[in-house]
Design a protein around this motif. Structure first.
Motif, PDB file in Angstrom:
ATOM      1  N   ASP A  62       0.842  -1.200   0.000  1.00  0.00           N
ATOM      2  CA  ASP A  62       0.000   0.000   0.000  1.00  0.00           C
ATOM      3  C   ASP A  62       0.873   1.244   0.000  1.00  0.00           C
ATOM      4  OD1 ASP A  62      -2.354   1.474   0.045  1.00  0.00           O
ATOM      5  OD2 ASP A  62      -2.521   1.432   2.224  1.00  0.00           O
ATOM      6  N   VAL A  63       0.365   2.304  -0.632  1.00  0.00           N
ATOM      7  CA  VAL A  63       1.036   3.602  -0.639  1.00  0.00           C
ATOM      8  C   VAL A  63      -0.032   4.661  -0.395  1.00  0.00           C
ATOM      9  CG1 VAL A  63       2.344   5.278  -1.998  1.00  0.00           C
ATOM     10  CG2 VAL A  63       2.795   2.834  -2.288  1.00  0.00           C
ATOM     11  N   GLU A  64       0.227   5.555   0.542  1.00  0.00           N
ATOM     12  CA  GLU A  64      -0.686   6.677   0.770  1.00  0.00           C
ATOM     13  C   GLU A  64       0.106   7.965   0.694  1.00  0.00           C
ATOM     14  OE1 GLU A  64      -0.868   6.990   5.598  1.00  0.00           O
ATOM     15  OE2 GLU A  64      -2.101   5.439   4.672  1.00  0.00           O
ATOM     16  N   GLY A 121       3.309   7.417   2.926  1.00  0.00           N
ATOM     17  CA  GLY A 121       3.336   6.241   3.791  1.00  0.00           C
ATOM     18  C   GLY A 121       3.363   5.003   2.923  1.00  0.00           C
ATOM     19  N   VAL A 122       4.361   4.178   3.098  1.00  0.00           N
ATOM     20  CA  VAL A 122       4.512   2.965   2.300  1.00  0.00           C
ATOM     21  C   VAL A 122       4.416   1.769   3.237  1.00  0.00           C
ATOM     22  CG1 VAL A 122       6.050   1.691   0.763  1.00  0.00           C
ATOM     23  CG2 VAL A 122       6.038   4.184   0.694  1.00  0.00           C
ATOM     24  N   PRO A 127      11.275  -7.401  14.260  1.00  0.00           N
ATOM     25  CA  PRO A 127      11.609  -8.498  15.170  1.00  0.00           C
ATOM     26  C   PRO A 127      12.356  -9.610  14.437  1.00  0.00           C
ATOM     27  CG  PRO A 127       9.276  -7.924  15.305  1.00  0.00           C
ATOM     28  CD  PRO A 127       9.842  -7.203  14.128  1.00  0.00           C
ATOM     29  N   LYS A 128      13.156 -10.360  15.165  1.00  0.00           N
ATOM     30  CA  LYS A 128      13.943 -11.438  14.552  1.00  0.00           C
ATOM     31  C   LYS A 128      13.023 -12.525  13.998  1.00  0.00           C
ATOM     32  CE  LYS A 128      14.750 -13.568  19.048  1.00  0.00           C
ATOM     33  NZ  LYS A 128      15.744 -13.924  20.011  1.00  0.00           N
ATOM     34  N   ARG A 129      13.489 -13.115  12.909  1.00  0.00           N
ATOM     35  CA  ARG A 129      12.813 -14.229  12.236  1.00  0.00           C
ATOM     36  C   ARG A 129      11.306 -14.024  12.109  1.00  0.00           C
ATOM     37  NH1 ARG A 129      16.306 -17.053  15.764  1.00  0.00           N
ATOM     38  NH2 ARG A 129      18.154 -17.774  14.656  1.00  0.00           N
ATOM     39  N   CYS A 130      10.905 -12.922  11.510  1.00  0.00           N
ATOM     40  CA  CYS A 130       9.478 -12.690  11.322  1.00  0.00           C
ATOM     41  C   CYS A 130       9.209 -12.141   9.921  1.00  0.00           C
ATOM     42  CB  CYS A 130       8.925 -11.754  12.382  1.00  0.00           C
ATOM     43  SG  CYS A 130       9.068 -10.022  11.976  1.00  0.00           S
ATOM     44  N   ARG A 131       7.992 -12.360   9.460  1.00  0.00           N
ATOM     45  CA  ARG A 131       7.499 -11.789   8.205  1.00  0.00           C
ATOM     46  C   ARG A 131       6.334 -10.897   8.585  1.00  0.00           C
ATOM     47  NH1 ARG A 131       6.025 -15.764   3.542  1.00  0.00           N
ATOM     48  NH2 ARG A 131       8.270 -15.677   3.281  1.00  0.00           N
ATOM     49  N   THR A 132       6.370  -9.645   8.150  1.00  0.00           N
ATOM     50  CA  THR A 132       5.360  -8.694   8.597  1.00  0.00           C
ATOM     51  C   THR A 132       5.131  -7.605   7.562  1.00  0.00           C
ATOM     52  OG1 THR A 132       4.739  -7.252  10.444  1.00  0.00           O
ATOM     53  CG2 THR A 132       7.040  -7.195   9.777  1.00  0.00           C
ATOM     54  N   GLU A 133       4.074  -6.831   7.781  1.00  0.00           N
ATOM     55  CA  GLU A 133       3.850  -5.611   7.015  1.00  0.00           C
ATOM     56  C   GLU A 133       4.440  -4.478   7.841  1.00  0.00           C
ATOM     57  OE1 GLU A 133      -0.359  -5.293   6.274  1.00  0.00           O
ATOM     58  OE2 GLU A 133      -0.120  -6.339   4.367  1.00  0.00           O
ATOM     59  N   LEU A 134       5.317  -3.715   7.228  1.00  0.00           N
ATOM     60  CA  LEU A 134       6.016  -2.639   7.934  1.00  0.00           C
ATOM     61  C   LEU A 134       5.597  -1.298   7.347  1.00  0.00           C
ATOM     62  CD1 LEU A 134       8.261  -1.893   9.992  1.00  0.00           C
ATOM     63  CD2 LEU A 134       9.868  -2.039   8.084  1.00  0.00           C
ATOM     64  N   TYR A 135       4.980  -0.453   8.185  1.00  0.00           N
ATOM     65  CA  TYR A 135       4.589   0.884   7.742  1.00  0.00           C
ATOM     66  C   TYR A 135       5.810   1.801   7.806  1.00  0.00           C
ATOM     67  CZ  TYR A 135       2.315   5.403   7.454  1.00  0.00           C
ATOM     68  OH  TYR A 135       1.963   6.666   7.069  1.00  0.00           O
ATOM     69  N   VAL A 136       6.142   2.420   6.675  1.00  0.00           N
ATOM     70  CA  VAL A 136       7.309   3.297   6.583  1.00  0.00           C
ATOM     71  C   VAL A 136       6.834   4.711   6.268  1.00  0.00           C
ATOM     72  CG1 VAL A 136       9.494   3.718   5.411  1.00  0.00           C
ATOM     73  CG2 VAL A 136       8.683   1.374   5.708  1.00  0.00           C
ATOM     74  N   PRO A 137       6.875   5.629   7.251  1.00  0.00           N
ATOM     75  CA  PRO A 137       6.469   7.017   6.998  1.00  0.00           C
ATOM     76  C   PRO A 137       7.633   7.824   6.428  1.00  0.00           C
ATOM     77  CG  PRO A 137       6.937   6.705   9.323  1.00  0.00           C
ATOM     78  CD  PRO A 137       7.167   5.377   8.651  1.00  0.00           C
ATOM     79  N   VAL A 168       9.230  -0.460 -12.216  1.00  0.00           N
ATOM     80  CA  VAL A 168       8.761   0.880 -12.577  1.00  0.00           C
ATOM     81  C   VAL A 168       7.386   0.795 -13.196  1.00  0.00           C
ATOM     82  CG1 VAL A 168       9.229   2.879 -14.034  1.00  0.00           C
ATOM     83  CG2 VAL A 168      11.094   1.764 -12.839  1.00  0.00           C
ATOM     84  N   SER A 169       7.124  -0.230 -14.011  1.00  0.00           N
ATOM     85  CA  SER A 169       5.822  -0.345 -14.679  1.00  0.00           C
ATOM     86  C   SER A 169       4.676  -0.526 -13.689  1.00  0.00           C
ATOM     87  CB  SER A 169       5.849  -1.483 -15.697  1.00  0.00           C
ATOM     88  OG  SER A 169       6.098  -2.711 -15.049  1.00  0.00           O
ATOM     89  N   SER A 170       4.950  -1.043 -12.488  1.00  0.00           N
ATOM     90  CA  SER A 170       3.874  -1.231 -11.501  1.00  0.00           C
ATOM     91  C   SER A 170       3.374   0.101 -10.949  1.00  0.00           C
ATOM     92  CB  SER A 170       4.349  -2.124 -10.350  1.00  0.00           C
ATOM     93  OG  SER A 170       5.348  -1.477  -9.590  1.00  0.00           O
ATOM     94  N   PHE A 171       4.137   1.193 -11.165  1.00  0.00           N
ATOM     95  CA  PHE A 171       3.721   2.504 -10.675  1.00  0.00           C
ATOM     96  C   PHE A 171       2.958   3.286 -11.738  1.00  0.00           C
ATOM     97  CE2 PHE A 171       7.060   1.423  -7.723  1.00  0.00           C
ATOM     98  CZ  PHE A 171       6.495   1.804  -6.530  1.00  0.00           C
ATOM     99  N   ARG A 172       2.784   2.728 -12.924  1.00  0.00           N
ATOM    100  CA  ARG A 172       2.128   3.415 -14.014  1.00  0.00           C
ATOM    101  C   ARG A 172       0.706   3.845 -13.620  1.00  0.00           C
ATOM    102  NH1 ARG A 172       1.597   0.131 -19.310  1.00  0.00           N
ATOM    103  NH2 ARG A 172       3.331  -0.778 -18.217  1.00  0.00           N
ATOM    104  N   GLY A 173      -0.033   2.946 -12.987  1.00  0.00           N
ATOM    105  CA  GLY A 173      -1.411   3.252 -12.645  1.00  0.00           C
ATOM    106  C   GLY A 173      -1.559   3.930 -11.295  1.00  0.00           C
ATOM    107  N   ALA A 174      -0.472   4.121 -10.569  1.00  0.00           N
ATOM    108  CA  ALA A 174      -0.569   4.692  -9.224  1.00  0.00           C
ATOM    109  C   ALA A 174      -0.859   6.166  -9.225  1.00  0.00           C
ATOM    110  CB  ALA A 174       0.719   4.427  -8.459  1.00  0.00           C
TER     111      ALA A 174
END
Length: 164
Positions: free
Chosen positions: A34-36, A46-47, A88-98, A158-164
């Motif tokens: 997601d991107v806001e 926010g990514v 956290p160690k050894r985890c898969r997560t969604e990370l919000y990056v402001p 780069v092509s994935s950002f065409r419709g963004a």
């Protein structure tokens, strides 16, 4: 005296070996979910990254800052991560990056971003990030990396950002 030198050399070798444990590939990016964008007083983006920490250490990311430049070196925009990020160690997560962004030339930035796919070969990213795992700290940097290669590192094209 000789024993103290041996202990010092062994400690130095251990420290260097531990530094090698903090690898760039310990963090694997699965993509962007997601991107806001907020254009208030200062532009903010926010990514949400799908990310995995494969190492056995908790990782803190700080001082992340990147600059987008044109082929001639003219600065177009700068993005800086606000605060620290924690994985956290050894985890898969969604990370919000402001990200706090600044545009040096808003009209040029809009023109470039309007045709991001066509302009990608002309755009470069420079910057770095400091990563802390336990008591070890390491800085990873990029110097004039093509934008398309930079995005591929995060699992995007780069092509994935065409419709963004």
């Amino acid at each position: 005296m000789r024993g103290k030198i041996c202990i010092f050399v062994a400690a130095l070798a251990a420290l260097l070996a531990l530094q090698g444990c903090m690898r760039r590939d310990a963090v694997i990016f699965q993509g962007i979910s997601d991107v806001e964008v907020s254009m208030e007083a200062s532009p903010r983006v926010g990514v949400v990254l799908l990310v995995e920490n494969t190492s056995g250490r908790n990782i803190t990311v700080r001082d992340a800052s990147f600059v987008l430049t044109s082929r001639d070196g003219g600065r177009i925009a700068k993005a800086r991560v606000e605060g620290e990020l924690y994985l956290p160690k050894r985890c898969r997560t969604e990370l919000y990056v402001p990200l706090q962004c600044s545009l040096d030339n808003p009209l040029k930035a809009l023109a470039v971003l309007g045709d991001i796919e066509g302009n990608a070969p002309l755009l470069f990213v420079t910057g770095g990030v400091t990563v802390k795992a336990g008591c070890l700290k390491k800085t990873f940097g990029v110097e004039k990396m093509p934008l398309s290669e930079f995005l591929r590192y995060f699992g995007e094209s780069v092509s994935s950002f065409r419709g963004a």
